[in-house]
Design a protein around this motif. Structure first.
Motif, PDB file in Angstrom:
ATOM      1  N   LYS A 172       4.393  13.104 -35.514  1.00  0.00           N
ATOM      2  CA  LYS A 172       3.147  13.527 -36.154  1.00  0.00           C
ATOM      3  C   LYS A 172       2.800  12.531 -37.245  1.00  0.00           C
TER       4      LYS A 172
ATOM      5  N   GLN B 155      -0.054  11.695 -40.267  1.00  0.00           N
ATOM      6  CA  GLN B 155      -1.146  12.194 -41.090  1.00  0.00           C
ATOM      7  C   GLN B 155      -1.603  11.099 -42.048  1.00  0.00           C
TER       8      GLN B 155
ATOM      9  N   THR C 121      -9.957  17.368 -45.203  1.00  0.00           N
ATOM     10  CA  THR C 121      -9.769  17.196 -43.762  1.00  0.00           C
ATOM     11  C   THR C 121      -8.342  16.765 -43.447  1.00  0.00           C
ATOM     12  N   ASP C 122      -7.718  17.471 -42.518  1.00  0.00           N
ATOM     13  CA  ASP C 122      -6.365  17.131 -42.080  1.00  0.00           C
ATOM     14  C   ASP C 122      -6.476  16.097 -40.968  1.00  0.00           C
TER      15      ASP C 122
ATOM     16  N   ARG D 134      -5.162  13.621 -38.513  1.00  0.00           N
ATOM     17  CA  ARG D 134      -3.806  13.610 -37.956  1.00  0.00           C
ATOM     18  C   ARG D 134      -3.786  13.202 -36.479  1.00  0.00           C
TER      19      ARG D 134
ATOM     20  N   GLU E 264      -0.872  14.087 -33.329  1.00  0.00           N
ATOM     21  CA  GLU E 264       0.321  14.835 -32.992  1.00  0.00           C
ATOM     22  C   GLU E 264       0.764  14.475 -31.581  1.00  0.00           C
TER      23      GLU E 264
ATOM     24  N   GLN F 209      -2.063  12.913 -29.291  1.00  0.00           N
ATOM     25  CA  GLN F 209      -3.172  13.846 -29.462  1.00  0.00           C
ATOM     26  C   GLN F 209      -3.847  13.553 -30.788  1.00  0.00           C
TER      27      GLN F 209
ATOM     28  N   MET G  77      -6.384  14.868 -33.652  1.00  0.00           N
ATOM     29  CA  MET G  77      -6.915  16.119 -34.173  1.00  0.00           C
ATOM     30  C   MET G  77      -6.524  17.256 -33.224  1.00  0.00           C
ATOM     31  N   SER G  78      -7.424  18.208 -32.946  1.00  0.00           N
ATOM     32  CA  SER G  78      -6.997  19.387 -32.176  1.00  0.00           C
ATOM     33  C   SER G  78      -6.977  19.158 -30.673  1.00  0.00           C
ATOM     34  N   GLY G  79      -7.842  18.247 -30.166  1.00  0.00           N
ATOM     35  CA  GLY G  79      -7.906  18.112 -28.716  1.00  0.00           C
ATOM     36  C   GLY G  79      -8.242  16.730 -28.205  1.00  0.00           C
TER      37      GLY G  79
ATOM     38  N   GLN H 219     -13.548  16.148 -31.388  1.00  0.00           N
ATOM     39  CA  GLN H 219     -14.629  17.020 -31.818  1.00  0.00           C
ATOM     40  C   GLN H 219     -15.103  16.591 -33.213  1.00  0.00           C
TER      41      GLN H 219
ATOM     42  N   GLU I 163     -14.648  18.410 -36.626  1.00  0.00           N
ATOM     43  CA  GLU I 163     -13.393  18.291 -37.370  1.00  0.00           C
ATOM     44  C   GLU I 163     -13.425  17.148 -38.379  1.00  0.00           C
TER      45      GLU I 163
END
Length: 199
Positions: free
Chosen positions: A66, A68, A78-79, A81, A83, A111, A113-115, A143, A146
């Motif tokens: 991970k 960051q 804002t995170d 990142r 992963e 990955q 952010m989230s997707g 996205q 984000e």
């Protein structure tokens, strides 16, 4: 780091050299942009320091890491990142006695952010003080909502929807970089902040 594994050649170690493989499972890496900006002004670069260490050649594998980043302008809370980061570095060396070439090879998937998804391939000379490398990378399905704090800061708009894809091809020789960055944004929907926005 959950697990750190180092395998090496005893024969080379007794000769004052390091030849081996390094594996890190699930490491957590934090990059502070402000700290890096201060360090780059120091007189002696990290490349100079590493080049003058004992002779080494290692292969590095990172699994499920991970990464960051903090303190980018406009980042706020804002995170930022990556992963599920899987990275392979082959032939990281400062010695032509331990390797026929000082060129390293890098492959990375992660990955975003989230997707989102990152795929990267590169080769070059990481210990050169002037960048010398070739790189191909692609980021997909990020996205934009984000990353809304960056749009607030730099463009005065609020992002409601949007998907970002970026393609990068670059080559550097003796510090001179050529290439392109091609961003594509689909399904963008934005609102101006305080009636101003891009205009």
């Amino acid at each position: 780091v959950d697990t750190l594994t180092l395998s090496f050649s005893w024969w080379h170690l007794l000769a004052g050299q390091l030849l081996g493989d390094l594996r890190m499972d699930r490491p957590r890496i934090l990059i502070d942009v402000e700290t890096l900006s201060r360090q780059k002004n120091k007189k002696m670069s990290w490349q100079h320091k590493v080049t003058h260490l004992f002779s080494f050649r290692i292969n590095v594998v990172i699994t499920e890491g991970k990464l960051q980043v903090k303190n980018l302008p406009g980042q706020e809370a804002t995170d930022l990142r990556m992963e599920a980061l899987n990275l392979t570095v082959q032939n990281l060396t400062n010695s032509t006695h331990l390797s026929s070439s000082l060129m390293a090879h890098v492959e990375c998937q992660a990955q975003v952010m989230s997707g989102g998804r990152l795929v990267l391939w590169a080769k070059g000379y990481p210990l050169e003080e002037k960048p010398t490398f070739t790189l191909d990378a692609r980021i997909e399905n990020v996205q934009l909502v984000e990353l809304k704090s960056f749009f607030h800061k730099h463009l005065d708009v609020t992002v409601k929807t949007g998907i970002l894809e970026v393609t990068v091809e670059a080559a550097a020789n003796e510090g001179k970089i050529k290439g392109f960055i091609k961003p594509i944004i689909d399904h963008l929907d934005i609102d101006p902040l305080q009636g101003e926005g891009l205009g």
